[in-house]
Structure formats: C-alpha cells, structure tokens
Design a protein around this motif. Sequence first.
Motif, PDB file in Angstrom:
ATOM      1  N   ASN A  21       0.854  -1.260   0.078  1.00  0.00           N
ATOM      2  CA  ASN A  21      -0.116   0.020   0.065  1.00  0.00           C
ATOM      3  C   ASN A  21       0.731   1.145   0.021  1.00  0.00           C
ATOM      4  O   ASN A  21       1.401   1.522   1.190  1.00  0.00           O
ATOM      5  N   TRP A  22       1.143   1.934  -1.120  1.00  0.00           N
ATOM      6  CA  TRP A  22       1.802   3.146  -1.238  1.00  0.00           C
ATOM      7  C   TRP A  22       1.529   3.600  -2.577  1.00  0.00           C
ATOM      8  O   TRP A  22       1.137   3.033  -3.501  1.00  0.00           O
ATOM      9  N   TYR A  23       1.995   5.061  -2.723  1.00  0.00           N
ATOM     10  CA  TYR A  23       1.915   5.394  -4.123  1.00  0.00           C
ATOM     11  C   TYR A  23       3.044   5.811  -4.711  1.00  0.00           C
ATOM     12  O   TYR A  23       4.221   6.376  -3.713  1.00  0.00           O
ATOM     13  N   GLY A  24       3.707   5.411  -6.027  1.00  0.00           N
ATOM     14  CA  GLY A  24       4.891   5.856  -6.603  1.00  0.00           C
ATOM     15  C   GLY A  24       4.755   6.841  -7.661  1.00  0.00           C
ATOM     16  O   GLY A  24       3.870   6.217  -8.736  1.00  0.00           O
ATOM     17  N   SER A  25       5.795   7.663  -8.115  1.00  0.00           N
ATOM     18  CA  SER A  25       5.651   8.268  -9.208  1.00  0.00           C
ATOM     19  C   SER A  25       6.222   7.380 -10.420  1.00  0.00           C
ATOM     20  O   SER A  25       6.846   6.415  -9.980  1.00  0.00           O
ATOM     21  N   LYS A  26       6.265   7.999 -11.646  1.00  0.00           N
ATOM     22  CA  LYS A  26       7.006   7.435 -12.559  1.00  0.00           C
ATOM     23  C   LYS A  26       8.463   7.115 -12.232  1.00  0.00           C
ATOM     24  O   LYS A  26       9.108   6.169 -12.742  1.00  0.00           O
ATOM     25  N   LYS A  27       8.985   7.942 -11.646  1.00  0.00           N
ATOM     26  CA  LYS A  27      10.674   7.785 -11.315  1.00  0.00           C
ATOM     27  C   LYS A  27      10.863   6.878 -10.258  1.00  0.00           C
ATOM     28  O   LYS A  27      11.875   6.169 -10.639  1.00  0.00           O
ATOM     29  N   ASP A  28      10.027   7.019  -9.224  1.00  0.00           N
ATOM     30  CA  ASP A  28      10.852   5.919  -8.341  1.00  0.00           C
ATOM     31  C   ASP A  28       9.574   4.526  -8.020  1.00  0.00           C
ATOM     32  O   ASP A  28       9.920   3.799  -7.113  1.00  0.00           O
ATOM     33  N   TYR A  29       8.852   4.570  -9.077  1.00  0.00           N
ATOM     34  CA  TYR A  29       7.893   3.073  -8.778  1.00  0.00           C
ATOM     35  C   TYR A  29       8.722   2.000  -8.749  1.00  0.00           C
ATOM     36  O   TYR A  29       8.488   1.019  -7.845  1.00  0.00           O
ATOM     37  N   ALA A  30       9.588   1.887  -9.893  1.00  0.00           N
ATOM     38  CA  ALA A  30      10.268   0.846  -9.999  1.00  0.00           C
ATOM     39  C   ALA A  30      11.054   0.495  -8.649  1.00  0.00           C
ATOM     40  O   ALA A  30      11.369  -0.751  -8.215  1.00  0.00           O
ATOM     41  N   LEU A  31      11.936   1.537  -8.135  1.00  0.00           N
ATOM     42  CA  LEU A  31      12.800   1.200  -7.361  1.00  0.00           C
ATOM     43  C   LEU A  31      11.930   0.806  -5.907  1.00  0.00           C
ATOM     44  O   LEU A  31      12.588   0.099  -5.269  1.00  0.00           O
ATOM     45  N   LYS A  32      10.626   1.383  -5.723  1.00  0.00           N
ATOM     46  CA  LYS A  32       9.943   0.918  -4.660  1.00  0.00           C
ATOM     47  C   LYS A  32       9.340  -0.583  -4.798  1.00  0.00           C
ATOM     48  O   LYS A  32       9.533  -1.464  -3.742  1.00  0.00           O
ATOM     49  N   LEU A  33       9.345  -1.185  -5.737  1.00  0.00           N
ATOM     50  CA  LEU A  33       8.734  -2.183  -6.227  1.00  0.00           C
ATOM     51  C   LEU A  33       9.811  -3.247  -6.097  1.00  0.00           C
ATOM     52  O   LEU A  33       9.734  -4.405  -5.369  1.00  0.00           O
ATOM     53  N   ILE A  34      11.081  -3.041  -6.482  1.00  0.00           N
ATOM     54  CA  ILE A  34      12.330  -3.768  -6.355  1.00  0.00           C
ATOM     55  C   ILE A  34      12.600  -3.965  -4.703  1.00  0.00           C
ATOM     56  O   ILE A  34      13.030  -5.004  -4.343  1.00  0.00           O
ATOM     57  N   GLU A  35      12.341  -2.846  -4.016  1.00  0.00           N
ATOM     58  CA  GLU A  35      12.519  -2.924  -2.546  1.00  0.00           C
ATOM     59  C   GLU A  35      11.781  -3.901  -1.776  1.00  0.00           C
ATOM     60  O   GLU A  35      12.033  -4.368  -0.937  1.00  0.00           O
ATOM     61  N   ASP A  36      10.352  -3.574  -2.315  1.00  0.00           N
ATOM     62  CA  ASP A  36       9.322  -4.678  -1.663  1.00  0.00           C
ATOM     63  C   ASP A  36       9.809  -5.927  -1.802  1.00  0.00           C
ATOM     64  O   ASP A  36       9.681  -6.826  -0.901  1.00  0.00           O
ATOM     65  N   HIS A  37      10.147  -6.298  -3.215  1.00  0.00           N
ATOM     66  CA  HIS A  37      10.805  -7.720  -3.246  1.00  0.00           C
ATOM     67  C   HIS A  37      11.913  -8.080  -2.386  1.00  0.00           C
ATOM     68  O   HIS A  37      11.815  -9.004  -1.993  1.00  0.00           O
ATOM     69  N   LYS A  38      12.892  -7.256  -2.186  1.00  0.00           N
ATOM     70  CA  LYS A  38      13.886  -7.569  -1.389  1.00  0.00           C
ATOM     71  C   LYS A  38      13.620  -7.618   0.267  1.00  0.00           C
ATOM     72  O   LYS A  38      13.945  -8.452   0.662  1.00  0.00           O
ATOM     73  N   ILE A  39      12.405  -6.774   0.426  1.00  0.00           N
ATOM     74  CA  ILE A  39      12.312  -6.783   1.876  1.00  0.00           C
ATOM     75  C   ILE A  39      11.498  -8.524   2.177  1.00  0.00           C
ATOM     76  O   ILE A  39      11.845  -9.068   3.057  1.00  0.00           O
ATOM     77  N   ARG A  40      10.561  -8.806   1.349  1.00  0.00           N
ATOM     78  CA  ARG A  40      10.008 -10.013   1.386  1.00  0.00           C
ATOM     79  C   ARG A  40      10.872 -11.095   1.330  1.00  0.00           C
ATOM     80  O   ARG A  40      10.734 -12.161   2.076  1.00  0.00           O
ATOM     81  N   THR A  41      11.843 -11.025   0.474  1.00  0.00           N
ATOM     82  CA  THR A  41      12.760 -12.372   0.136  1.00  0.00           C
ATOM     83  C   THR A  41      13.783 -12.250   1.403  1.00  0.00           C
ATOM     84  O   THR A  41      13.819 -13.338   1.862  1.00  0.00           O
ATOM     85  N   TYR A  42      14.078 -11.104   2.134  1.00  0.00           N
ATOM     86  CA  TYR A  42      15.014 -11.250   3.184  1.00  0.00           C
ATOM     87  C   TYR A  42      14.273 -11.693   4.443  1.00  0.00           C
ATOM     88  O   TYR A  42      14.741 -12.638   5.199  1.00  0.00           O
ATOM     89  N   LEU A  43      12.926 -11.424   4.696  1.00  0.00           N
ATOM     90  CA  LEU A  43      12.385 -11.674   5.730  1.00  0.00           C
ATOM     91  C   LEU A  43      12.021 -13.258   5.951  1.00  0.00           C
ATOM     92  O   LEU A  43      11.938 -13.729   6.711  1.00  0.00           O
ATOM     93  N   ASN A  44      11.713 -13.639   4.561  1.00  0.00           N
ATOM     94  CA  ASN A  44      10.990 -15.099   4.414  1.00  0.00           C
ATOM     95  C   ASN A  44      12.414 -15.913   4.719  1.00  0.00           C
ATOM     96  O   ASN A  44      12.244 -17.052   5.218  1.00  0.00           O
ATOM     97  N   ALA A  45      13.686 -15.375   4.257  1.00  0.00           N
ATOM     98  CA  ALA A  45      14.656 -16.238   4.382  1.00  0.00           C
ATOM     99  C   ALA A  45      15.027 -16.125   5.996  1.00  0.00           C
ATOM    100  O   ALA A  45      15.793 -16.980   6.651  1.00  0.00           O
TER     101      ALA A  45
END
Length: 268
Positions: A21-45
């Motif tokens: 749940n967040w809003y991302g502009s065109k500039k930082d949307y992809a960075l936030k998406l990748i960051e979410d994936h890193k957080i979930r991968t890290y916590l699951n491991a």
Amino acid sequence: MGQKANPIGNRLGIIRGWESNWYGSKKDYALKLIEDHKIRTYLNARINKGGIAKIVIERTLGKLIVTIHTSKPGIIIGKGGGEVDRIKEELKKLTGKDDVQINILEIRRPELDAAIVGDTIARQIENRINFKRATKMAVASTLRMGAEGIKVKLSGRLAGAEIARSEEFKQGRVPLHTFRMDIDYANVFAQTVYGKIGIKVWICKGEVLGKRELNPNFVGGKNDMSARPGEERRPGGDRRDDRRGGGGERRDNNRGGGNAGGGRDNRR
C-alpha cells in the motif's frame, strides 16, 4: 480464465486487498517495487521457521511500515523483543531508511491459510515423511477448521521416483471462476535430495456476499470468512446424517417385509 490466473490477483479490488500500500511516481515506482521484493525475500529467509503467511508493506512520507502475519509470533518477537529490534536494524540497512516500523499480527487459524498449509507440507516432505500422508493430514485439518474445500497439487520427483509427475488431492469445492468466493492460494517449494517439489494449495473459505474490507491487515468482522465457525458454514453434515437415518428406517422395513414373506412360505 479462473484456471489460468492467480486466484489472489484475480480477486484484487473485489474481495482481496493489495499487500503493498503506497503511491509511486514514474521515477521511483520501479525502485519501490524492487525494494518490496527484497524486503519479502529477506524476511522469508531470515525467519525461515516463523510461520509467515504474508508480509504487508505500507509507505508514508519517509516512513516504512512492515506488518508480518504469522502463526508463531513468539519466534519473531524473541526474548524481551530483542529479535524484532535486530530485524528492524537489518531492514534499516537494507532499505536505507531511518524510520522503519514492524508490526506483528497473529493468525488464529493457521489451518485456513494456504501459505502456512503449503509450508507445513513442504517441511514434512523435507523430513522424509510420505507426501500422501502429509497432504491428507493437512487436508483433513483444514476441513476440520471449517473450510468449504481444499485442493493441493504436488509436482516433481515424488517419493524419489526417477520420472517427475503431478498428483492432486481435492476435497470439498474450490470454484475458481466465482469471484465472490474467498479462495486463498499459495505456491511453495520443498527442497529434497532428489530435487525441488512444487506444492500449490487452494483453500475455499466461503462466499463474500456483502461489502468487504480490502485492507489486508483487517482481521475478523462479519465479512471475514475465516472468523466464522465451521458449524455454521457446513450444514451438509447434518443433512447427510438425516439421509443415513432415513436409510436405516427403510432397511428395517425391508427386514419386516422379509419376515412377512417367511410367513407366506409357512402357509404353503
């Protein structure tokens, strides 16, 4: 369409909410998406045996809120909350943010969560328990907790076979095409000495007829199917008992007819 699309993604905005749940502009949307994936991968491991069902990520101005839904909150919290503090510091280093908040929500009925059911089966298969026994036990416990149906599909070198195959276990009903049906889905892996075994789990919790709260952190309430007791949702068991009782009466009548027939033989 219901057979091809992810059941959770198929119901987004209808009866399911977004786990990011967040809003991302065109500039930082992809960075936030990748960051979410890193957080979930890290916590699951990092919390491998913590019974994590899902991780909800929310962002406000300069603040990151991570909500972990788990069946074993004690493992994540640790002694005196020390484990949570360590995880928070590690997330700060991973994301580069100073304000990170971690919330932990306990899942009261882990048998009704597809991710936890799949993870339980995977851990048992890794411990060399027969896959049929592990799956049937998981199916029985899920139905006992009040689910309307469950389907489990396993793929790979099952029981160490030389040729990979797929096996499916299903009980109850799992209508994937009906969007008002609350169907939970998860895809997990079991790493065995023979290779990976894929496990897919579908759990049908019932129909959502009214308006539902789409916030993924919302627990309980009249729209939450998992909060309703199983006895209210499965009246079919009583009907089956009635039919069995009726059948017993008919068999008694037939036996009575047999005695009458015996009387006719004596008259001859």
